[in-house]
Design a protein around this motif. Sequence first.
Motif, PDB file in Angstrom:
ATOM      1  N   ALA A   8       0.823  -1.205   0.000  1.00 58.14           N
ATOM      2  CA  ALA A   8       0.000   0.000   0.000  1.00 58.14           C
ATOM      3  C   ALA A   8       0.859   1.258   0.000  1.00 58.14           C
ATOM      4  O   ALA A   8       0.412   2.329  -0.435  1.00 58.14           O
ATOM      5  CB  ALA A   8      -0.928  -0.015   1.221  1.00 58.14           C
ATOM      6  N   VAL A   9       2.079   1.156   0.469  1.00 56.41           N
ATOM      7  CA  VAL A   9       3.017   2.281   0.434  1.00 56.41           C
ATOM      8  C   VAL A   9       3.735   2.326  -0.907  1.00 56.41           C
ATOM      9  O   VAL A   9       3.849   3.375  -1.546  1.00 56.41           O
ATOM     10  CB  VAL A   9       4.032   2.165   1.590  1.00 56.41           C
ATOM     11  N   ASP A  10       4.236   1.143  -1.333  1.00 56.85           N
ATOM     12  CA  ASP A  10       4.931   1.042  -2.611  1.00 56.85           C
ATOM     13  C   ASP A  10       4.950  -0.428  -3.011  1.00 56.85           C
ATOM     14  O   ASP A  10       5.524  -1.245  -2.296  1.00 56.85           O
ATOM     15  CB  ASP A  10       6.358   1.582  -2.504  1.00 56.85           C
ATOM     16  N   PRO A  11       4.354  -0.785  -4.143  1.00 60.49           N
ATOM     17  CA  PRO A  11       4.297  -2.199  -4.544  1.00 60.49           C
ATOM     18  C   PRO A  11       5.666  -2.836  -4.738  1.00 60.49           C
ATOM     19  O   PRO A  11       5.786  -4.063  -4.690  1.00 60.49           O
ATOM     20  CB  PRO A  11       3.517  -2.166  -5.866  1.00 60.49           C
ATOM     21  N   LEU A  12       6.698  -2.025  -4.937  1.00 58.91           N
ATOM     22  CA  LEU A  12       8.041  -2.584  -5.142  1.00 58.91           C
ATOM     23  C   LEU A  12       8.772  -2.856  -3.827  1.00 58.91           C
ATOM     24  O   LEU A  12       9.755  -3.605  -3.814  1.00 58.91           O
ATOM     25  CB  LEU A  12       8.881  -1.627  -5.998  1.00 58.91           C
ATOM     26  N   LEU A  13       8.297  -2.261  -2.735  1.00 55.65           N
ATOM     27  CA  LEU A  13       9.002  -2.408  -1.463  1.00 55.65           C
ATOM     28  C   LEU A  13       9.102  -3.870  -1.046  1.00 55.65           C
ATOM     29  O   LEU A  13       8.111  -4.614  -1.063  1.00 55.65           O
ATOM     30  CB  LEU A  13       8.280  -1.631  -0.366  1.00 55.65           C
ATOM     31  N   GLY A  14      10.308  -4.288  -0.697  1.00 53.14           N
ATOM     32  CA  GLY A  14      10.539  -5.639  -0.193  1.00 53.14           C
ATOM     33  C   GLY A  14      10.632  -6.704  -1.249  1.00 53.14           C
ATOM     34  O   GLY A  14      10.805  -7.882  -0.922  1.00 53.14           O
ATOM     35  N   THR A  15      10.532  -6.332  -2.530  1.00 57.56           N
ATOM     36  CA  THR A  15      10.476  -7.347  -3.583  1.00 57.56           C
ATOM     37  C   THR A  15      11.845  -7.748  -4.122  1.00 57.56           C
ATOM     38  O   THR A  15      11.942  -8.701  -4.891  1.00 57.56           O
ATOM     39  CB  THR A  15       9.607  -6.855  -4.753  1.00 57.56           C
ATOM     40  N   GLY A  16      12.895  -7.042  -3.747  1.00 57.12           N
ATOM     41  CA  GLY A  16      14.220  -7.390  -4.244  1.00 57.12           C
ATOM     42  C   GLY A  16      15.299  -6.615  -3.528  1.00 57.12           C
ATOM     43  O   GLY A  16      15.016  -5.721  -2.705  1.00 57.12           O
ATOM     44  N   PRO A  17      16.573  -6.934  -3.818  1.00 58.51           N
ATOM     45  CA  PRO A  17      17.685  -6.296  -3.111  1.00 58.51           C
ATOM     46  C   PRO A  17      17.763  -4.794  -3.321  1.00 58.51           C
ATOM     47  O   PRO A  17      18.365  -4.082  -2.502  1.00 58.51           O
ATOM     48  CB  PRO A  17      18.917  -7.010  -3.682  1.00 58.51           C
ATOM     49  N   GLU A  18      17.157  -4.279  -4.385  1.00 57.58           N
ATOM     50  CA  GLU A  18      17.178  -2.840  -4.625  1.00 57.58           C
ATOM     51  C   GLU A  18      15.994  -2.129  -3.973  1.00 57.58           C
ATOM     52  O   GLU A  18      15.915  -0.896  -4.029  1.00 57.58           O
ATOM     53  CB  GLU A  18      17.142  -2.570  -6.144  1.00 57.58           C
ATOM     54  N   HIS A  19      15.103  -2.883  -3.390  1.00 57.40           N
ATOM     55  CA  HIS A  19      13.892  -2.281  -2.798  1.00 57.40           C
ATOM     56  C   HIS A  19      13.650  -2.876  -1.398  1.00 57.40           C
ATOM     57  O   HIS A  19      12.554  -3.316  -1.076  1.00 57.40           O
ATOM     58  CB  HIS A  19      12.681  -2.539  -3.695  1.00 57.40           C
ATOM     59  N   ARG A  20      14.666  -2.870  -0.598  1.00 59.53           N
ATOM     60  CA  ARG A  20      14.561  -3.457   0.747  1.00 59.53           C
ATOM     61  C   ARG A  20      13.677  -2.602   1.662  1.00 59.53           C
ATOM     62  O   ARG A  20      13.534  -1.391   1.457  1.00 59.53           O
ATOM     63  CB  ARG A  20      15.951  -3.606   1.373  1.00 59.53           C
ATOM     64  N   VAL A  21      13.146  -3.257   2.680  1.00 63.48           N
ATOM     65  CA  VAL A  21      12.257  -2.602   3.632  1.00 63.48           C
ATOM     66  C   VAL A  21      12.871  -2.717   5.026  1.00 63.48           C
ATOM     67  O   VAL A  21      13.654  -3.632   5.315  1.00 63.48           O
ATOM     68  CB  VAL A  21      10.851  -3.262   3.585  1.00 63.48           C
ATOM     69  N   ARG A  22      12.538  -1.782   5.895  1.00 65.32           N
ATOM     70  CA  ARG A  22      13.002  -1.803   7.290  1.00 65.32           C
ATOM     71  C   ARG A  22      11.836  -2.208   8.189  1.00 65.32           C
ATOM     72  O   ARG A  22      10.720  -1.720   8.010  1.00 65.32           O
ATOM     73  CB  ARG A  22      13.538  -0.429   7.688  1.00 65.32           C
ATOM     74  N   VAL A  23      12.129  -3.080   9.180  1.00 64.20           N
ATOM     75  CA  VAL A  23      11.049  -3.661   9.993  1.00 64.20           C
ATOM     76  C   VAL A  23      11.444  -3.692  11.465  1.00 64.20           C
ATOM     77  O   VAL A  23      12.585  -4.045  11.807  1.00 64.20           O
ATOM     78  CB  VAL A  23      10.719  -5.101   9.525  1.00 64.20           C
ATOM     79  N   ALA A  24      10.497  -3.354  12.329  1.00 63.55           N
ATOM     80  CA  ALA A  24      10.592  -3.597  13.772  1.00 63.55           C
ATOM     81  C   ALA A  24       9.420  -4.496  14.143  1.00 63.55           C
ATOM     82  O   ALA A  24       8.295  -4.265  13.676  1.00 63.55           O
ATOM     83  CB  ALA A  24      10.542  -2.296  14.562  1.00 63.55           C
ATOM     84  N   ALA A  25       9.668  -5.507  14.958  1.00 60.57           N
ATOM     85  CA  ALA A  25       8.604  -6.486  15.218  1.00 60.57           C
ATOM     86  C   ALA A  25       8.707  -7.027  16.636  1.00 60.57           C
ATOM     87  O   ALA A  25       9.794  -7.344  17.121  1.00 60.57           O
ATOM     88  CB  ALA A  25       8.683  -7.623  14.206  1.00 60.57           C
ATOM     89  N   HIS A  26       7.548  -7.163  17.264  1.00 60.11           N
ATOM     90  CA  HIS A  26       7.458  -7.664  18.632  1.00 60.11           C
ATOM     91  C   HIS A  26       6.957  -9.097  18.639  1.00 60.11           C
ATOM     92  O   HIS A  26       6.047  -9.451  17.880  1.00 60.11           O
ATOM     93  CB  HIS A  26       6.496  -6.782  19.438  1.00 60.11           C
ATOM     94  N   SER A  27       7.547  -9.938  19.481  1.00 59.12           N
ATOM     95  CA  SER A  27       7.018 -11.271  19.759  1.00 59.12           C
ATOM     96  C   SER A  27       6.849 -12.096  18.488  1.00 59.12           C
ATOM     97  O   SER A  27       7.788 -12.243  17.698  1.00 59.12           O
ATOM     98  CB  SER A  27       5.696 -11.136  20.532  1.00 59.12           C
ATOM     99  N   LEU A  28       5.635 -12.622  18.258  1.00 60.35           N
ATOM    100  CA  LEU A  28       5.390 -13.427  17.064  1.00 60.35           C
ATOM    101  C   LEU A  28       5.546 -12.599  15.787  1.00 60.35           C
ATOM    102  O   LEU A  28       5.820 -13.157  14.717  1.00 60.35           O
ATOM    103  CB  LEU A  28       3.984 -14.037  17.126  1.00 60.35           C
ATOM    104  N   GLY A  29       5.412 -11.279  15.905  1.00 61.71           N
ATOM    105  CA  GLY A  29       5.673 -10.430  14.758  1.00 61.71           C
ATOM    106  C   GLY A  29       7.095 -10.598  14.257  1.00 61.71           C
ATOM    107  O   GLY A  29       7.352 -10.537  13.041  1.00 61.71           O
ATOM    108  N   GLY A  30       8.045 -10.815  15.181  1.00 56.76           N
ATOM    109  CA  GLY A  30       9.421 -11.068  14.772  1.00 56.76           C
ATOM    110  C   GLY A  30       9.561 -12.385  14.037  1.00 56.76           C
ATOM    111  O   GLY A  30      10.341 -12.497  13.082  1.00 56.76           O
ATOM    112  N   VAL A  31       8.832 -13.394  14.486  1.00 55.89           N
ATOM    113  CA  VAL A  31       8.839 -14.686  13.802  1.00 55.89           C
ATOM    114  C   VAL A  31       8.288 -14.519  12.387  1.00 55.89           C
ATOM    115  O   VAL A  31       8.836 -15.059  11.414  1.00 55.89           O
ATOM    116  CB  VAL A  31       8.024 -15.725  14.586  1.00 55.89           C
ATOM    117  N   ILE A  32       7.196 -13.761  12.271  1.00 59.05           N
ATOM    118  CA  ILE A  32       6.598 -13.507  10.961  1.00 59.05           C
ATOM    119  C   ILE A  32       7.623 -12.838  10.040  1.00 59.05           C
ATOM    120  O   ILE A  32       7.792 -13.225   8.881  1.00 59.05           O
ATOM    121  CB  ILE A  32       5.335 -12.635  11.107  1.00 59.05           C
TER     122      ILE A  32
END
Length: 389
Positions: A248-272
């Motif tokens: 919803a922010v950018d369809p290319l985000l997270g889809t390849g090495p040139e479009h990496r995403v940054r993530v913070a995650a708690h508990s099972l969110g980290g597992v996900i």
Amino acid sequence: MDEPAFVIHGVGNRDRVGFTATVTALEVTTGLTLRPVYWGDLGADDTFVDLSLPLRGGAQAELRDGGVLEDAAGTAAVLTGLMHCTQPAGWGVDLPPAVREGVHDVLGEDADQGLRTSTGDPELEQLVLDTLAELWPTTDWLSRTDDPVLLRETGRAITDALAPEPDDPYAGLRGPGQDQNKQRGVIRRRLADLDRIAGAAMQAVAGRANHALRTRLGPATTRFLGDVLVYQRHREAIQARVWDQIAAVDPLLGTGPEHRVRVAAHSLGGVIAVDMATAQQPLWISSLVTFGSQSAYFHLCDPRGGQLAPYSLNTLVSLPPSLGRWTNLWQPLDVLAFAASRVFHHEDGTPPIDIALPHTASAGMWTHSAYWDMPQVAATIADALRPTP
């Protein structure tokens, strides 16, 4: 404009508005642009979980004085003490040293006799120890425990029956020339009495504690275990929610090495997040911060698949290049938090960064939800997820 970092919540979160507010507050603290990823509506349904909880004397565990066992932390402490009583009856072949110490406290040459004039009675001390060693395996409850305080007081109480005050009905059982059969009889009866009392107390406290924990912690436990089970069965649907909110922010985000995403995650969110970053079709993550999370534990119990090999002795599991820098935070009193550096390593051979957080008194005994308000967590997220120039 920098792309936002994404924050994934963990188990038991059923409040989308509240989670959004938490992320907004974290955004202010860190100075980062953050986007909440909510998936709690796909988690376990605990609406009717109370129907599975056995009732014990009514809806609440009442104490004999009419009070109610409300404090879950106190209850947990009680259960921790009861863990000292987990052995089968008669498991100890030898009389526990703590019991011997209790006997010596009363009858030893160096015992503090108070107002008594005796300097000890080694002959009677040996008789007490021999008799207790013979009878100890026959006890139903005392022989199950290794709690040193309880055992020492047991030794003292039994021996005190042979070292009474002058008006005590057992007076005359100490000193030379006493009837050893009577002395052994007193020891046998006192040991049986104490064993029966210990058993009644342990069963009563354990029953109340068990009921209190079930009724007060049952829903939280269901949400944790239930969300884990739901995620295992419906992993694709929950991961699809994450993908949708990133796209919803950018369809290319997270889809390849040139479009990496940054993530913070708690508990099972980290597992996900780790599961997605190590899948065959991965979410490409440049920086990941997990806190109170379980990826290493789950992978050791049941390998996660994707691009991760099972753990083997002395061989760390290699993380794919799709998972960049990983910082993992854990709190010492959080029983649901696990380290990552002893299980995984990055492509360049470096392990994830494990950071132990200090315990704060305000967090209480249940610290799994305390991370959101900890300054160290916000500082780590701000540092680890800061966009690179």
